[in-house]
Design an enzyme around this catalytic site. Sequence first.
Site, mmCIF file in Angstrom:
data_model
loop_
_atom_site.group_PDB
_atom_site.id
_atom_site.type_symbol
_atom_site.label_atom_id
_atom_site.label_comp_id
_atom_site.label_asym_id
_atom_site.label_seq_id
_atom_site.Cartn_x
_atom_site.Cartn_y
_atom_site.Cartn_z
ATOM 1 N N ASP A 381 0.827 -1.210 0.000
ATOM 2 C CA ASP A 381 0.000 0.000 0.000
ATOM 3 C C ASP A 381 0.861 1.259 0.000
ATOM 4 O OD1 ASP A 381 -2.343 1.436 0.030
ATOM 5 O OD2 ASP A 381 -2.528 1.419 2.214
ATOM 6 N N HIS A 398 3.146 3.576 -8.927
ATOM 7 C CA HIS A 398 3.068 2.133 -9.170
ATOM 8 C C HIS A 398 4.307 1.645 -9.919
ATOM 9 C CE1 HIS A 398 -0.968 1.952 -7.576
ATOM 10 N NE2 HIS A 398 -1.315 2.972 -8.343
ATOM 11 N N LEU A 490 11.025 -20.663 -3.358
ATOM 12 C CA LEU A 490 9.921 -19.840 -2.894
ATOM 13 C C LEU A 490 8.686 -20.027 -3.779
ATOM 14 C CD1 LEU A 490 8.828 -17.376 -1.187
ATOM 15 C CD2 LEU A 490 9.770 -15.936 -3.019
#
Length: 609
Positions: A381, A398, A490
């Site tokens: 955020d 962004h 991962l």
Amino acid sequence: MRTTTQLTTADRKAALPAQQGRSIARSLPSEAPDLRAAYRLCRRTTRVHDTGIYALIRLMPAVLRPAGWALWAAASVLDDLADQRDAQPAEREARVEAWTRALRDDLAAGASTDPVRHALVDTALRWHLDLSSLQGAMTSTRDDARGRRFADWDQWRAWCTEAVVPWVDQLRHLFEQAGAPMTLRLDRHKDYAQFVDGARLTDILTDLSTDLPQGDLLLPHEALVAFPGVEDDLRQGRWSPATAALIGEMTALARQWLTQPTMTRGMHPGAAVVLGTAACLMRAQLDAVDAAGPALLKRAPRPTLVARARILAPARLRAHLAWSLTPLTAPGPRRPSALLSAVSPAAESTALRPPLPHPGGARPPQIPADRMPAHVAVIMDGNGRWANQRGLPRPDGHRAGGPAVHEMIYGALEIGLPHLTLYAFSTENWKRDTDEITTILDAIRHNLDEGPLRDLDVRQRWLGHPDKLPDELVHALRREEHRTRNRTGLTLTVCINYGGRDEITRTAAALAQAARAGDIDPRFIGEDDFARHLPHPDMPDVDLLWRTGGEHRTSNFLPWHATYAELHFTPHYWPDADRRDLWQAITAYSRRQRRHGATPLTVQTRAVV
């Protein structure tokens, strides 16, 4: 489906005129003669198969033309193999599969003895193309060998998307690599899809005289039933009133789909010229189809030279001006072929590399295994507020958040985190400005195609719903899921067009359907049954949920998985985060005592004593 006649072996060996050879030499200076010869063959193949495509590639900047020829020639060769009527369908399928398999081997080797594949491999390595995204298109071409029948327009469109869009995406990627992106605005996505449909329908109408004798009628049954008897007429080569009416309706529909005046808005002017000219040429082709009458079933109609000149002459001038004013990026150095994902999983595993070190030399803390979270979920955020704070447009925030994503993945790999889930785009984010949405989704696709994560031991997964998302993004997400499915490091889950309540609602619907089918007794539905019907049933519960940006809420993120998650909130905005913040969050988690409703262990011990 064919566009023109096949090339013979003699055609493929024929030399090009000296002028064409000099053009390729200028585009590929200091390259080996066999490579220049391979590109010359691709140019000739393109010109023989489709003069319209050849003219469009000539509108591209010179540095991109050889790559355009290589891509189109490869598609044409595969089309030839699927359409060769000297063999049974099974044999034609085998030929396409053998060519595709040879391409995978050639990519691993970095060269090929087949000239078209040699040029395509060089293009992929030089421009950093991921040819694995073409696998679906090549499979579709293989399946075309057995003929196609479509019940309705939805089936037909799915075929178009699978067969055409991946090749177009490669050309878009070339423009992006050269510094002249063919940006597709999200709010015009329907226009782009219809444009592709219009192009495919134009090809089908043009090639009726070639396809029908081979038994191929590539119009959906839904379109044919509106004209009683037209299917029999077409298959028997009869021009009837029903045939004329069908052709008139189909050309009008194709012309409507191709006419998208706002589609090129916001594009680089050179790319806009190429796409706009393509629309004009195809509309001229539809005019020729309309004018052909009964001759349409005997030979492929072509626009007159005058009609083509009226379109191409001004287009060449506009394209030349647009590219002359644009600083373009030349092809980069050839990447090692092992880094391309089209090779086999066994070969790919040798190309995996460790994550890039932290610029400041920071190393992860040592966390005891019994204190390490198995699954960390992050709400990224503050991108827009980060940009506003600096007087920048929100989309810039962004873009600035991309490196922070890479940092988190590097940090997760270094500390040994098994699962990391990132909230990239929620179902509520559709309420934002279109430019901001387009930037977010374009950044995601760019990271999938070009990001620094491709060669890490990361298994990538997508959680969300495809509704409203651009088809090319959905294809890229599914491609990466398939490409990385065998990796054991991962597990990275990216939530795109995701909403927690939506996930629970869809899971409940799946349970209801299973109950209705008798697969489960609704009286005995438990939590395990619900979990098995989630989109990713093997996703573990979230141990730590971290949110940046100073907000203290979970925002509809993983409500089922995060029921017992430890919450961690930090004030800084996402673009300012790096892997050390992830390590600090994990360190804070390791100091917490998790009870899940039970009595603390220390209190239990005193009671026993």
